[in-house]
Motif scaffolding. Sequence first.
Motif, short mmCIF file in Angstrom:
data_model
loop_
_atom_site.label_atom_id
_atom_site.label_comp_id
_atom_site.label_asym_id
_atom_site.label_seq_id
_atom_site.Cartn_x
_atom_site.Cartn_y
_atom_site.Cartn_z
N VAL A 98 28.85 42.46 -1.44
CA VAL A 98 27.53 42.34 -0.82
C VAL A 98 27.59 42.27 0.70
O VAL A 98 26.58 42.37 1.38
N PHE A 99 28.76 42.06 1.26
CA PHE A 99 28.83 41.88 2.70
C PHE A 99 30.20 42.30 3.21
O PHE A 99 31.22 42.05 2.57
N GLU B 188 32.65 39.87 1.34
CA GLU B 188 32.05 38.90 0.43
C GLU B 188 31.50 39.63 -0.77
O GLU B 188 30.79 40.62 -0.63
N ALA C 110 34.99 35.40 -1.59
CA ALA C 110 35.08 35.86 -0.21
C ALA C 110 36.55 36.16 0.03
O ALA C 110 37.41 35.37 -0.35
N ARG D 274 24.69 34.18 7.79
CA ARG D 274 25.95 34.03 7.07
C ARG D 274 26.84 32.93 7.63
O ARG D 274 27.84 32.57 7.04
N LYS D 275 26.46 32.44 8.80
CA LYS D 275 27.24 31.35 9.39
C LYS D 275 26.59 30.00 9.11
O LYS D 275 27.13 28.94 9.41
N LEU E 286 23.81 33.44 -1.25
CA LEU E 286 24.83 33.52 -0.19
C LEU E 286 25.84 32.40 -0.38
O LEU E 286 26.30 31.78 0.58
N ARG F 91 29.45 31.60 1.22
CA ARG F 91 29.70 30.86 2.47
C ARG F 91 30.35 29.53 2.20
O ARG F 91 31.03 28.96 3.06
#
Lengths: 130, 450
Positions: A39-40, A61, A66, B289-290, B312, B315
């Motif tokens: 996705v990233f 990611e 990740a 994203r951070k 997300l 992370r």
Amino acid sequence: MNTPQGLKYASTDEWMKVEGNIATLGVTDYAQDQLSDVVFFEVTVDVGDVVEKGSIIATIESVKAAADVTLPATGKIIEVNEALANAPEIINSDPFGEAWMLKVELNDPAEVESLMDADAYASYCETRGH
Amino acid sequence: MFIPHTDQEKEAMLASIGVKRLDDLFTAVPDKHRFPKLELPNGLTEMEVLEELKDFSAANETTGDLVSFLGAGAYRHYIPAAVDALISRGEFFSAYTPYQPEISQGTLQTIFEFQTLIANLTGMEVSNASHYDGATAAAEAGVMAYHHFRGKRPQIILSHAIHPQYREVMCSYLCGYENVELSTGKTGDDLLDNPGELADEIDSRTALLVVQYPDFYGRIFDFTSLAQKAHEAGALIAMIVNPTALGLLKTPGAMGADIVIGEGQPLGIPLSYGGPYLGFLATKNELVRKISGRLVGETVDGQGRRGYVLTLTAREQHIRREKATSNICTNQGLMALAATIYMSLLGKIGMKHVANLCYQKAHYAAEEIGKLSGFKVYDEQPFFNEFVVKCPGNLEHINQHLLDAGFLGGFNLGKLDPRLKDHMLVAVTEVIKKEEIDDFAIALKEAAHD
């Protein structure tokens, strides 16, 4: 699992295509399969940076993990695939083609020689737990 | 449902680790210490316990009994009864983390609404699901900025006019990092300096500039040009805000803030002697994203129905492990819900109304106190609902006199710095009546002539 001939492979699942002293780099079919849907994607070095072998050059990611992409041989970054950041899913669909990540001017092309060839990498992947 | 182990299961487990009896696992605790004599008094009946607790409770005076002019980071605002009534519902009160979206849609949706409200209030693009409090949210902003530059920019500049406890907490988090320099900018001899001075400190080594709006001394500055200077140097700027003030003031987003953090206690959460409180953190999409902490996203399920889910998540440390930018893995769910209900009940008009009442009453108070001989109100800079007053005598005595008269006086800034001896930080909110302000002024006058 796809493991094209003519490329060199790192045990950390990057592939390198060497032409003279320029190498193009990406991650393998095995890697994208393990990661599942990407996705990233973000390159964490800049064009012009001289990066040491083993350093992190990008981050991927997926929906479940990740992962870092490391540079298997020291060199200067000369080009980055800007399009990949906007379409990270290409890493899943075309890991050896459209999903090339960057091009490096190698310090010492011999460093790449010591990486695995296609058959060695394929055997290596077979021995790994899934 | 709790299902205890059977004796057979216990035996099998003990055998597996080579231990004969359960007691053998405690051999490290000497025999004589295993069952110490506790010398407890006899048990009391429920009626007797209640009596005893009532006595303890009656020994306290609260902001319910006193008229409070004390602020400095936490404020007494009116909390509509509906807030407590709703958050006390069992479905909300004891709900746990919504890791399983299929059974947590209610929780996830309320968090999503909270995020939306905070983003709207601050003028930013995305907010996370909350932090413990404003101070830790500020620390997370520092962590975000550090990782945004991948550790290549070491300097984080803190305005000296941010809440001193926030500065301490930021240092707790960041001073241990290699290559992070936390600086407080240039502190002039006049401590109530204009934070514009900070602009001179910004350079290519700066990752983040942190200012407060309104600042710790209550003053309002427009940080638009400071934000521009930060951006010109390639740095980020974070603003610590009072959410009540945003009912009236220009948003930090409109000023160019990259990160907005703050304490959400004023939004429907009682003072409670320091907590639980509510940190919020909002930012731009490019930094999402951070961002640390939880994030709820809106999506559709396999049948095309709208649903909510934690998103997300790569992370966070349970996936990224040591490469995660932060180790926070929680949020203040119940407090975020309280704030969401409060903001929903008040709506845009109510939020503006509350802010306006705070502003007007504070300015009336400043005017009345300013008339008292010997008292100097610092009003050169616009302020929202807090201002500094230099008192003509020992502030501890004055505050004691005020307490005896039924008032909680403002924060004694002299405790933080001897140069601010006898300076009081006065806060006024919508719950204070005009007559109470008049009586406070009288009490101050009497206290000064004690």
